[in-house]
Design an enzyme around this catalytic site. Structure first.
Site, PDB file in Angstrom:
ATOM      1  CG  HIS A 136      -1.983   1.034   1.146  1.00  0.00           C
ATOM      2  ND1 HIS A 136      -1.740   2.350   1.442  1.00  0.00           N
ATOM      3  CD2 HIS A 136      -3.280   0.963   0.770  1.00  0.00           C
ATOM      4  CE1 HIS A 136      -2.859   3.049   1.246  1.00  0.00           C
ATOM      5  NE2 HIS A 136      -3.813   2.228   0.846  1.00  0.00           N
ATOM      6  CD  GLU A 167      -5.302   1.656  -3.148  1.00  0.00           C
ATOM      7  OE1 GLU A 167      -6.485   1.613  -2.823  1.00  0.00           O
ATOM      8  OE2 GLU A 167      -4.374   1.769  -2.327  1.00  0.00           O
TER       9      GLU A 167
HETATM   10  P1  PGA Z   1      -9.608   5.901   0.302  1.00  0.00           P
HETATM   11  O1  PGA Z   1      -8.385   4.896   0.504  1.00  0.00           O
HETATM   12  O2  PGA Z   1     -10.766   5.090  -0.230  1.00  0.00           O
HETATM   13  O3  PGA Z   1      -9.868   6.465   1.666  1.00  0.00           O
HETATM   14  O4  PGA Z   1      -9.178   6.933  -0.677  1.00  0.00           O
HETATM   15  C1  PGA Z   1      -8.132   3.861  -0.403  1.00  0.00           C
HETATM   16  C2  PGA Z   1      -6.912   3.116   0.019  1.00  0.00           C
HETATM   17  O5  PGA Z   1      -5.979   3.737   0.546  1.00  0.00           O
HETATM   18  O6  PGA Z   1      -6.830   1.874  -0.121  1.00  0.00           O
END
Ligand code: PGA
Length: 222
Positions: free
Chosen positions: A100, A149
């Site tokens: 992440h 992401e």
């Molecule tokens: P968010 O986070 O939906 O709060 O933007 C997504 C993530 O970090 O996996």
């Protein structure tokens, strides 16, 4: 119809009593609204300490939720103070988020460390959900599920466009033969825009997964 993964990443949120309330509300709404989960896999990744309790409740109440960890130690079991190894997690999870962007940024996790972590997850027969911010980041070859992401979209309220996410997901799939989820400011109003795209196989949801009603609307609308 493709199968979707709807993954809630609780990050460093929720006490034991808050988690119990979330599960209670989730169950009530799920039964009340009769949501069809046939092509949807619901996965929650709570903080480590909640895993045993949540596992127990999910089993007792036969809830359609599978559990994942948010991270894993690159080391095995032994003298690694503060770490949670694959074998300690074994009984509780099916999935584990690896790489992440918050781990990469705040804990300096680099490609070498992330490779070891993926090895730990796969070595214990669990499924890594490997996060990348673009299609150029290296992805370990054992990985079958990637979460795209973009950093600007995480926790910002400004998601990527479904069109751009689709283009990046297609490129990641072409290069690595993986399924791709989208993550970054997903909510119940924008989720369908992503999941309707050909190469997007689900979503990784942070903030909006903390509220059981909103999360269930995401599951429903996906
Ligand atoms: P968010 O986070 O939906 O709060 O933007 C997504 C993530 O970090 O996996």
């Amino acid at each position: 119809m493709k199968n979707l993964f709807i993954v809630g990443n609780w990050k460093a949120n929720k006490t034991e009593s808050e988690a119990l309330i979330w599960l209670e509300e989730f169950q009530k709404r799920l039964e009340g609204e009769k949501i069809d989960l046939k092509h949807k896999e619901v996965i929650i990744c709570p903080p480590f300490f909640l895993l045993p309790l949540m596992k127990k409740i999910i089993k007792q109440r036969v809830l359609p939720i599978r559990l994942g960890a948010q991270d894993i130690s690159q080391f095995g079991t032994g003298s690694y103070t503060g770490e949670i190894s694959a074998s300690l997690l074994y009984d509780y999870i099916d999935f584990c988020i690896v790489g992440h962007s918050e781990r990469r940024r705040y804990f300096n996790e680099d490609d070498e460390i992330l490779n070891k972590k993926v090895g730990m997850v796969v070595g214990s027969n669990k499924i890594p959900i490997f996060c990348v911010e673009n299609a150029e980041k290296p992805i370990p070859k054992e990985v079958k599920i990637v979460a795209y992401e973009p950093v600007f979209a995480i926790d910002s309220g400004s998601p990527d466009t479904p069109e751009n996410a689709q283009a990046i997901a297609a490129e990641i799939t072409r290069k690595n033969s993986t399924e791709v989820l989208y993550g970054g400011s997903v909510n119940s109003k924008n989720v369908a825009g992503f999941t309707q795209k050909e190469n997007i196989h689900g979503v990784l949801v942070g903030k909006a997964s903390l509220d059981s009603a909103e999360f269930l609307s995401i599951v429903k609308n996906a």
